[in-house]
Design a protein around this motif. Structure first.
Motif, PDB file in Angstrom:
ATOM      1  N   VAL A 236     -14.815-103.041  67.902  1.00 57.65           N
ATOM      2  CA  VAL A 236     -16.182-103.142  67.380  1.00 57.65           C
ATOM      3  C   VAL A 236     -16.811-101.762  67.437  1.00 57.65           C
ATOM      4  O   VAL A 236     -16.972-101.195  68.526  1.00 57.65           O
ATOM      5  N   PRO A 237     -17.135-101.156  66.299  1.00 60.36           N
ATOM      6  CA  PRO A 237     -16.927-101.702  64.960  1.00 60.36           C
ATOM      7  C   PRO A 237     -15.481-101.541  64.504  1.00 60.36           C
ATOM      8  O   PRO A 237     -14.677-100.865  65.163  1.00 60.36           O
ATOM      9  N   ALA A 238     -15.186-102.143  63.371  1.00 59.67           N
ATOM     10  CA  ALA A 238     -13.909-101.971  62.689  1.00 59.67           C
ATOM     11  C   ALA A 238     -14.212-101.566  61.250  1.00 59.67           C
ATOM     12  O   ALA A 238     -15.378-101.550  60.832  1.00 59.67           O
ATOM     13  N   TRP A 239     -13.162-101.229  60.506  1.00 57.93           N
ATOM     14  CA  TRP A 239     -13.360-100.791  59.126  1.00 57.93           C
ATOM     15  C   TRP A 239     -12.383-101.507  58.200  1.00 57.93           C
ATOM     16  O   TRP A 239     -11.168-101.541  58.458  1.00 57.93           O
ATOM     17  N   LEU A 240     -12.940-102.104  57.159  1.00 56.09           N
ATOM     18  CA  LEU A 240     -12.141-102.689  56.088  1.00 56.09           C
ATOM     19  C   LEU A 240     -11.855-101.587  55.085  1.00 56.09           C
ATOM     20  O   LEU A 240     -12.784-100.974  54.547  1.00 56.09           O
ATOM     21  N   VAL A 241     -10.573-101.314  54.854  1.00 58.97           N
ATOM     22  CA  VAL A 241     -10.142-100.181  54.032  1.00 58.97           C
ATOM     23  C   VAL A 241      -9.388-100.691  52.810  1.00 58.97           C
ATOM     24  O   VAL A 241      -8.616-101.655  52.902  1.00 58.97           O
ATOM     25  N   CYS A 242      -9.610-100.046  51.675  1.00 59.62           N
ATOM     26  CA  CYS A 242      -8.874-100.404  50.467  1.00 59.62           C
ATOM     27  C   CYS A 242      -8.686 -99.169  49.601  1.00 59.62           C
ATOM     28  O   CYS A 242      -9.304 -98.127  49.840  1.00 59.62           O
TER      29      CYS A 242
ATOM     30  N   GLN B   3     -17.818-100.652  57.068  1.00 59.91           N
ATOM     31  CA  GLN B   3     -17.818-100.940  58.501  1.00 59.91           C
ATOM     32  C   GLN B   3     -18.110-102.408  58.759  1.00 59.91           C
ATOM     33  O   GLN B   3     -18.982-103.007  58.127  1.00 59.91           O
ATOM     34  N   LEU B   4     -17.385-102.985  59.736  1.00 54.99           N
ATOM     35  CA  LEU B   4     -17.528-104.394  60.078  1.00 54.99           C
ATOM     36  C   LEU B   4     -17.967-104.574  61.528  1.00 54.99           C
ATOM     37  O   LEU B   4     -17.594-103.786  62.405  1.00 54.99           O
ATOM     38  N   HIS B   5     -18.748-105.638  61.757  1.00 53.72           N
ATOM     39  CA  HIS B   5     -19.121-106.081  63.095  1.00 53.72           C
ATOM     40  C   HIS B   5     -18.872-107.580  63.185  1.00 53.72           C
ATOM     41  O   HIS B   5     -18.864-108.276  62.160  1.00 53.72           O
ATOM     42  N   PRO B   6     -18.703-108.117  64.403  1.00 54.12           N
ATOM     43  CA  PRO B   6     -18.561-109.573  64.533  1.00 54.12           C
ATOM     44  C   PRO B   6     -19.939-110.238  64.494  1.00 54.12           C
ATOM     45  O   PRO B   6     -20.794-109.972  65.340  1.00 54.12           O
ATOM     46  N   GLY B   7     -20.148-111.083  63.508  1.00 53.56           N
ATOM     47  CA  GLY B   7     -21.432-111.767  63.365  1.00 53.56           C
ATOM     48  C   GLY B   7     -21.313-113.242  63.698  1.00 53.56           C
ATOM     49  O   GLY B   7     -20.394-113.920  63.217  1.00 53.56           O
TER      50      GLY B   7
END
Length: 580
Positions: A393-399, A504-508
């Motif tokens: 946390v945080p993490a990243w969604l990559v494409c 960027q991602l967080h747990p919601g």
């Protein structure tokens, strides 16, 4: 139905058969079932809108064994559904409570469809989330509400909580999964072109006289159908902008409530008698600061995409009356990875990444070391839990550029042009890198780790096998991948087209799993396991029968409707006994 915009409009010392606290999906359902039985109902909502988080959801309703299931899965049985729940949940919740849900679910749905405006359809393929467990199915248990014409609500239409703006297109047009597929294929199929043209033209006409589209889908359709059904009952009163200050109690149990008008300056209060009882349906604890700190440590409230009314104001009152929270859940909340972006008005958009991007080919998720830590195609609940369990946390969604164009990423839509992406790049929601090393530098994560993770993913895409996290091995995972991508595994694809992008991602926390212990009639139990007379809990105020395990789509709304029915029925019988 009588609608009161403030508590001052409610007569003093009013009496009802049932008082429902909270006008989300479960609360509205409890009120509607009570109304169908002829009960006088007061529905209390602390905000200016009805629908709660249900209005922001997909509206999927998981109820096995209904008459709809036979259309797509005639071989399914309640015994198989029970076997699946037993395998997934075990002893985290009483099997008898899950059985009560299964035993009464089909009849509750049939009653709604026969006597109200609630209408559902089974989706052709909508797998249970842990689809490799015995008893799971690919379809039939998850129902979706039919679209609804909001114009039928007339002056009640503004009461429906508007959808999350980022989930709409063209300035407020709601779209569901079917619409999205047609919109993406409108240049490839005449049927898709026709469907897209029809809904866009309808939206254009709507905007001439309404602030948003009136063709309602998903959770908005479910809430609107509940509201429209309630509006047909003269013995129902809905009071908005009102909260409960205390329970009235005597030796017989909870006998009523004292209500307070919302607003810092409000001193308006009304004492209300509830002959049959009080139903708690306030949406759970998620926006209560102290309970968050206790039950969701480390989860910033800014990451919560739930509706604003879930403050748990009534929870302290229930605990004073003897109510206790359930124990033993896998998690105290249900989770989804979310991305955040500031809106023009200063508010924050919290966008849940459910199914549209993270599981698709050409996508992977990494932590600060640039390493994968999760099966990106697992359920959003397990994804959010993995973020916390691994410290990612945080993490990243990559494409890569190809995946972004085809699937979009978060709030960035598929087919986005440079002009479309410019605002997201400018405010930092979307990060772009000419190379993977450039992207890593901009994100502040380990470049070598990201490079190695992408190279590894590219090898896995070529073989179709992910030996690290087994991505794409279950029917559920494959269903949210892309079977048309031409890859060996519908969830795996290479990242090899520059530029590269990340969000960027967080747990919601999308809803409470821990709530008050109840019995099969939704009666709240005390620490000795005895019913607290006159007090019921449904929806996220009730301890989830799933025990913090996200077993399938719609496992909050489905039980919310069914136990709303059971609570209303039991309270109705109680009201008949104590009525003068």
């Amino acid at each position: 139905m009588q609608v009161l915009n403030s508590l001052t409009q409610l007569p003093a010392n009013a009496a009802y058969d049932l008082v429902v606290i909270g006008a989300g999906g479960a609360g509205m359902a409890a009120a509607l079932f009570a109304a169908l039985d002829g009960q006088r109902v007061l529905l209390v909502e602390r905000t200016a809108h009805v629908g709660g988080t249900t209005a922001w959801s997909a509206g999927t309703t998981w109820v096995p064994g209904t008459h709809h299931a036979a259309q797509v899965n005639p071989g399914d049985t309640l015994a198989e559904a029970a076997r699946y729940l037993n395998n997934a949940i075990g002893d985290r919740t009483p099997a008898a409570l899950r059985q009560a849900f299964l035993d009464h679910g089909a009849a509750a749905i049939r009653l709604l469809e026969d006597r109200t405006e609630l209408k559902f359809r089974p989706y052709p393929k909508h797998p249970d989330y842990i689809s490799d467990l015995g008893g799971s199915t690919l379809n039939g248990r998850a129902l979706e509400p039919l679209p609804f014409d909001g114009r039928l609500l007339g002056e009640l239409f503004p009461l429906v909580r508007p959808p999350i703006p980022e989930f709409t297109v063209l300035g407020g047009m709601m779209v569901d999964r079917t619409d999205i597929n047609h919109l993406l294929a409108l240049t490839q199929s005449f049927a898709s072109f026709k469907h897209a043209l029809k809904i866009i033209a309808r939206h254009g006409m709507d905007r001439l006289s309404h602030p948003r589209g009136t063709r309602l889908v998903m959770g908005n359709a479910l809430v609107a159908r509940l509201l429209f059904s309630l509006s047909k009952h003269a013995h129902v009163t809905l009071v908005l902008n009102t909260s409960v200050e205390r329970f009235e109690r005597d030796s017989a149990g909870v006998t009523g409530v004292v209500l307070k008008g919302q607003g810092a300056a409000s001193d308006d209060r009304r004492s209300v008698t509830a002959r049959g009882g009080v139903v708690l349906a306030s949406g759970g604890f998620n926006r209560h600061p102290d309970l968050r700190a206790q039950l969701l440590p480390g989860a910033d409230i800014a990451w919560c995409p739930a509706a604003p009314g879930h403050t748990a104001e009534a929870h302290a009152l229930a605990r004073d009356a003897g109510a206790v929270y359930g124990q033993g859940a896998l998690s105290n909340a249900f989770w989804a990875p979310v991305s955040l972006r500031k809106r023009a008005d200063g508010s924050t958009a919290v966008f849940p990444h459910f199914v549209m991007d993270r599981a698709k080919p050409g996508m992977l998720t990494v932590n600060r070391k640039g390493e994968r830590f999760v099966n990106e195609s697992t359920s959003y609940h397990l994804f959010g839990m993995a973020m916390q369990a691994t410290g990612s946390v945080p993490a990243w969604l990559v494409c890569d550029a190809t995946a972004l164009q085809k699937y979009g990423i978060g709030m960035v839509r598929p087919g986005a042009s440079p002009k479309d992406m410019a605002p997201f790049l400018a405010d930092g929601y979307l990060t772009q890198g000419a190379t993977l090393a450039d992207l890593a530098q901009r994100l502040g994560i380990d470049a070598a780790g990201l490079q190695a993770s992408v190279e590894q993913m590219n090898r896995y895409a070529e073989s179709g096998v992910d030996p690290d996290f087994q991505r794409g091995v279950t029917a559920y995972q494959q269903n949210i991948g892309d079977a048309t991508a031409g890859t060996k595994n519908p969830n795996l694809g290479p990242l090899n087209t520059a530029p590269y992008y990340a969000v960027q991602l967080h747990p919601g926390d999308i809803g409470a799993a821990t709530g008050f212990v109840t019995d099969g009639d939704a009666r709240v139990l005390d620490a000795q396991g005895q019913p607290i007379a006159g007090l019921y809990a449904v929806g996220n105020d009730m301890h989830s029968i799933m025990g913090g395990v996200y077993t399938a789509p719609g496992i909050t709304i489905g039980p919310g409707l069914v136990f709303g029915c059971l609570a209303a029925r039991h309270a109705g019988a109680r009201s008949a006994v104590v009525a003068p």
